[in-house]
Design a protein around this motif. Structure first.
Motif, PDB file in Angstrom:
ATOM      1  N   UNK A  24       0.649  -0.701   0.224  1.00 14.84           N
ATOM      2  CA  UNK A  24       0.024   0.002  -0.485  1.00 14.84           C
ATOM      3  C   UNK A  24       1.425   1.840   0.223  1.00 14.84           C
ATOM      4  N   UNK A  25       1.723   1.450   1.421  1.00 19.45           N
ATOM      5  CA  UNK A  25       3.054   2.513   1.288  1.00 19.45           C
ATOM      6  C   UNK A  25       3.761   2.154   1.557  1.00 19.45           C
ATOM      7  N   UNK A  26       4.877   2.833   1.392  1.00 16.83           N
ATOM      8  CA  UNK A  26       6.662   2.168   2.236  1.00 16.83           C
ATOM      9  C   UNK A  26       6.712   3.174   2.519  1.00 16.83           C
ATOM     10  N   UNK A  27       7.702   4.157   3.378  1.00 11.51           N
ATOM     11  CA  UNK A  27       8.535   5.115   3.591  1.00 11.51           C
ATOM     12  C   UNK A  27       9.805   4.032   4.067  1.00 11.51           C
ATOM     13  N   UNK A  28      10.718   4.850   3.472  1.00  9.53           N
ATOM     14  CA  UNK A  28      12.276   4.426   4.263  1.00  9.53           C
ATOM     15  C   UNK A  28      13.048   6.209   4.238  1.00  9.53           C
ATOM     16  N   UNK A  29      13.181   6.593   5.564  1.00  5.89           N
ATOM     17  CA  UNK A  29      14.138   7.597   5.739  1.00  5.89           C
ATOM     18  C   UNK A  29      14.126   8.688   4.354  1.00  5.89           C
ATOM     19  N   UNK A  30      12.405   8.924   3.981  1.00  2.12           N
ATOM     20  CA  UNK A  30      12.383   9.888   3.050  1.00  2.12           C
ATOM     21  C   UNK A  30      12.320   9.669   2.042  1.00  2.12           C
ATOM     22  N   UNK A  31      12.202   8.180   1.971  1.00  2.00           N
ATOM     23  CA  UNK A  31      12.072   7.633   0.125  1.00  2.00           C
ATOM     24  C   UNK A  31      10.797   6.947   0.135  1.00  2.00           C
ATOM     25  N   UNK A  32       9.543   7.435  -0.645  1.00  2.00           N
ATOM     26  CA  UNK A  32       8.421   6.199  -1.025  1.00  2.00           C
ATOM     27  C   UNK A  32       8.137   6.681  -2.114  1.00  2.00           C
ATOM     28  N   UNK A  33       6.902   6.024  -1.956  1.00  2.00           N
ATOM     29  CA  UNK A  33       6.176   5.543  -3.296  1.00  2.00           C
ATOM     30  C   UNK A  33       5.758   6.274  -4.451  1.00  2.00           C
ATOM     31  N   UNK A  81       1.352  -1.463  -4.995  1.00  2.00           N
ATOM     32  CA  UNK A  81       0.680  -2.459  -6.176  1.00  2.00           C
ATOM     33  C   UNK A  81      -0.145  -1.279  -6.998  1.00  2.00           C
ATOM     34  N   UNK A  82      -0.900  -1.942  -8.139  1.00  3.35           N
ATOM     35  CA  UNK A  82      -0.794  -1.105  -8.597  1.00  3.35           C
ATOM     36  C   UNK A  82      -2.584  -0.556  -8.556  1.00  3.35           C
ATOM     37  N   UNK A  83      -2.876  -1.299  -7.357  1.00  2.00           N
ATOM     38  CA  UNK A  83      -4.882  -0.708  -7.668  1.00  2.00           C
ATOM     39  C   UNK A  83      -4.353   0.723  -6.076  1.00  2.00           C
ATOM     40  N   UNK A  84      -3.529   1.012  -5.817  1.00  2.00           N
ATOM     41  CA  UNK A  84      -3.375   1.676  -4.741  1.00  2.00           C
ATOM     42  C   UNK A  84      -2.299   2.760  -5.325  1.00  2.00           C
ATOM     43  N   UNK A  85      -1.862   3.161  -6.321  1.00  2.00           N
ATOM     44  CA  UNK A  85      -1.204   3.654  -7.336  1.00  2.00           C
ATOM     45  C   UNK A  85      -1.204   5.032  -7.548  1.00  2.00           C
ATOM     46  N   UNK A  86      -1.033   6.413  -6.686  1.00  2.00           N
ATOM     47  CA  UNK A  86      -1.860   8.431  -6.448  1.00  2.00           C
ATOM     48  C   UNK A  86      -2.820   7.909  -5.862  1.00  2.00           C
ATOM     49  N   UNK A  90      -3.397   8.131   4.280  1.00  2.00           N
ATOM     50  CA  UNK A  90      -4.674   8.306   3.815  1.00  2.00           C
ATOM     51  C   UNK A  90      -4.921   7.683   2.386  1.00  2.00           C
ATOM     52  N   UNK A  91      -5.732   7.470   2.077  1.00  2.00           N
ATOM     53  CA  UNK A  91      -6.414   6.227   1.045  1.00  2.00           C
ATOM     54  C   UNK A  91      -7.767   7.331   0.243  1.00  2.00           C
ATOM     55  N   UNK A  92      -7.404   7.558  -0.977  1.00  2.00           N
ATOM     56  CA  UNK A  92      -8.564   9.168  -1.498  1.00  2.00           C
ATOM     57  C   UNK A  92      -9.375   7.945  -2.377  1.00  2.00           C
ATOM     58  N   UNK A  93     -10.683   7.609  -2.802  1.00  2.00           N
ATOM     59  CA  UNK A  93     -11.774   7.598  -3.500  1.00  2.00           C
ATOM     60  C   UNK A  93     -11.774   6.391  -3.490  1.00  2.00           C
ATOM     61  N   UNK A 152     -19.678   6.268 -12.325  1.00  2.00           N
ATOM     62  CA  UNK A 152     -18.646   5.624 -12.324  1.00  2.00           C
ATOM     63  C   UNK A 152     -17.802   6.689 -13.077  1.00  2.00           C
ATOM     64  N   UNK A 153     -16.896   7.053 -12.643  1.00  2.00           N
ATOM     65  CA  UNK A 153     -15.617   7.086 -12.716  1.00  2.00           C
ATOM     66  C   UNK A 153     -15.011   7.187 -12.712  1.00  2.00           C
ATOM     67  N   UNK A 154     -13.872   7.063 -13.805  1.00  2.00           N
ATOM     68  CA  UNK A 154     -11.996   6.889 -13.404  1.00  2.00           C
ATOM     69  C   UNK A 154     -11.319   8.389 -12.703  1.00  2.00           C
ATOM     70  N   UNK A 155     -10.485   8.287 -11.255  1.00  2.00           N
ATOM     71  CA  UNK A 155     -10.128   9.226 -10.905  1.00  2.00           C
ATOM     72  C   UNK A 155      -9.059   9.940 -12.005  1.00  2.00           C
ATOM     73  N   UNK A 156      -8.440   9.202 -12.883  1.00  2.00           N
ATOM     74  CA  UNK A 156      -7.404   9.554 -13.802  1.00  2.00           C
ATOM     75  C   UNK A 156      -7.988   9.917 -15.005  1.00  2.00           C
ATOM     76  N   UNK A 157      -9.314  10.267 -15.142  1.00  2.00           N
ATOM     77  CA  UNK A 157     -10.292  10.590 -16.313  1.00  2.00           C
ATOM     78  C   UNK A 157      -9.798  10.320 -18.031  1.00  2.00           C
ATOM     79  N   UNK A 158      -8.844   9.046 -17.932  1.00  2.00           N
ATOM     80  CA  UNK A 158      -8.658   8.299 -18.707  1.00  2.00           C
ATOM     81  C   UNK A 158      -9.212   8.383 -19.930  1.00  2.00           C
TER      82      UNK A 158
END
Length: 464
Positions: free
Chosen positions: A76-85, A93-98, A115-118, A163-169
């Protein structure tokens, strides 16, 4: 013995803590995961904070979604001394990107919440927040429940299921599929299938369901359902099976069918009482009450309480014994709806005839059907008004009539003589009784009652 048991119970939490520590991880939650419930489409914060409030800006923490029966472990989310996804780190994982981010300014206070949006229904599951480099390592658990977005409409109105994609593609050349999820009283239904605008497109409810073609280029695959019915209620899914990763949205549709004016009828009425029945249906389930003119609730029997095709059907019955106006009140508190029907009831009671002692009296009986009754049985009774018991006084049965105090059976004839007894009569003389049959009327003539004691609870009445 009690002291030993108490000591063992006190040592049990310490033993559990030792096992967790020896395994290399200390659980920060002894009472299980924290539960969070949200509606789909909203944002949610998953909390994770160290009780020591130590600065974690240079620490490592990792948020994961535990494997489920139909899915594997998710990063879901990894943080390591300032470096994160969100700044170039790979592995999310793809479903959590963005859709996932942390609170940078809160790290110095030991707050590693995200925080997980939408949110989507598929985001539901158990999440862990893990600090592998702390001594001892610590882990927090969160149980997230994402319920379908709820849309409520009134029956017979139109509704848009979003039903809308958050990417608006642009999805003009993509595939999406709308379905209605199976319910206990219904199977899964295909609703609307779009396959890149090809001839494979399928609308299972033409004229009732349609999409918005001009909105597809903005990632909007919403549909509109026209003239909704209560039976349309349920959970709908909007599925993008060929996206990477595949995405699915859930919508819960609630169709409110406000109860119409109830049917209040008089099923049966006598001189002493009337049987009232109230019938109503609607959704949500209505509360039904039978009331008198003062608004007092009456004791009523529920003769029907069922559900079919999305509506609840309720029938109540009660017997009333007083003249007045009665009302059936229907209330649906969820939609703040109330409606009623009323009817007037007249209870006539027994007909009163007053005569002087020693005189003759005619007790009239007549059928409203005007039916000829020479071959019909009827009985004359004297009853107590305080009980249901009755003393038979006279019986007419197919051209024969009988006195219940004399063993003699008399044949039909004009001015036939017979003896009879009315309860309360102290002295009885042989009396002349005439029976006259004229299509619709039977008249009993009771003659020469010498002495009769008539009180309020002991009157001469009759039934036909």
């Amino acid at each position: 013995m009690k002291t030993e048991t108490s000591t063992e119970m006190e040592l049990l939490p310490l033993l559990c803590l030792c096992l967790l520590t020896r395994s290399g991880i200390t659980s920060a939650q002894l009472n299980g995961p924290k539960n969070i419930k949200v509606e789909g489409g909203t944002d949610v914060v998953l909390p994770c904070s160290l009780s020591t409030k130590e600065n974690v800006e240079l620490k490592l923490f990792d948020w994961r979604k535990d494997a489920q029966k139909d899915d594997g472990l998710k990063e879901v989310f990894m943080y390591d001394s300032g470096n994160h996804y969100n700044n170039g780190r790979d592995g999310q994982s793809e479903e959590f990107k963005g859709r996932v981010s942390h609170f940078q300014d809160e790290l110095k206070y030991g707050n590693a919440s995200i925080i997980i949006r939408n949110t989507k229904v598929t985001d539901s599951g158990e999440y862990s927040c893990y600090f592998p480099r702390l001594r001892p390592p610590q882990i927090f658990y969160i149980e997230l429940v994402v319920e379908p977005k709820v849309i409520t409409v009134k029956e017979d109105s139109d509704v848009v299921l979003p039903c809308s994609l958050s990417t608006k593609e642009n999805i003009t050349s993509k595939q999406f599929d709308w379905k209605k999820v199976a319910q206990k009283d219904d199977c899964q239904k295909d609703l609307f299938y779009y396959n890149g605008g090809s001839n494979d497109n399928k609308n299972c409810f033409p004229g009732q369901v349609s999409h918005f073609p001009d909105e597809l280029k903005h990632g909007n695959t919403s549909i509109i359902i026209r003239n909704t019915k209560v039976i349309d209620r349920g959970v709908y899914t909007c599925d993008f099976p060929n996206l990477q990763p595949p995405q699915k949205f859930h919508i819960k549709l609630v169709v409110v069918g406000a109860a119409l004016k109830p049917s209040l009828t008089i099923l049966d009425a006598t001189a002493d009482s009337a049987l009232l029945q109230c019938e109503v249906h609607g959704n949500p389930k209505p509360k039904v009450e039978l009331q008198d003119s003062d608004g007092n609730n009456l004791n009523a029997k529920v003769t029907q309480d069922s559900e079919r095709e999305g509506s609840f059907y309720i029938t109540l019955q009660t017997t009333v014994t007083k003249t007045g106006t009665y009302r059936c009140v229907v209330t649906q508190e969820e939609i703040k709806h109330q409606i009623y029907a009323e009817t007037s009831v007249h209870i006539s009671g027994p007909k009163v005839i007053t005569v002087e002692e020693g005189s003759d009296v005619i007790l009239p009986f007549s059928l409203s059907t005007k039916k000829d009754i020479p071959s019909t049985e009827f009985i004359l009774k004297k009853v107590s008004l305080k009980t249901d018991d009755g003393q038979k006084v006279f019986l007419y049965d197919k051209c024969h009539f009988y006195s219940f105090e004399c063993p003699v059976v008399y044949g039909l004839g004009r001015n036939m003589m017979f003896c009879f007894l009315v309860k309360g009569v102290s002295t009885v003389r042989r009396s002349r009784v005439g029976i006259r049959s004229e299509l619709d009327t039977v008249l009993a003539v009771i003659a020469e009652v010498v002495h009769e004691d008539i009180s309020e609870d002991n009157a001469l009445t009759s039934t036909v």
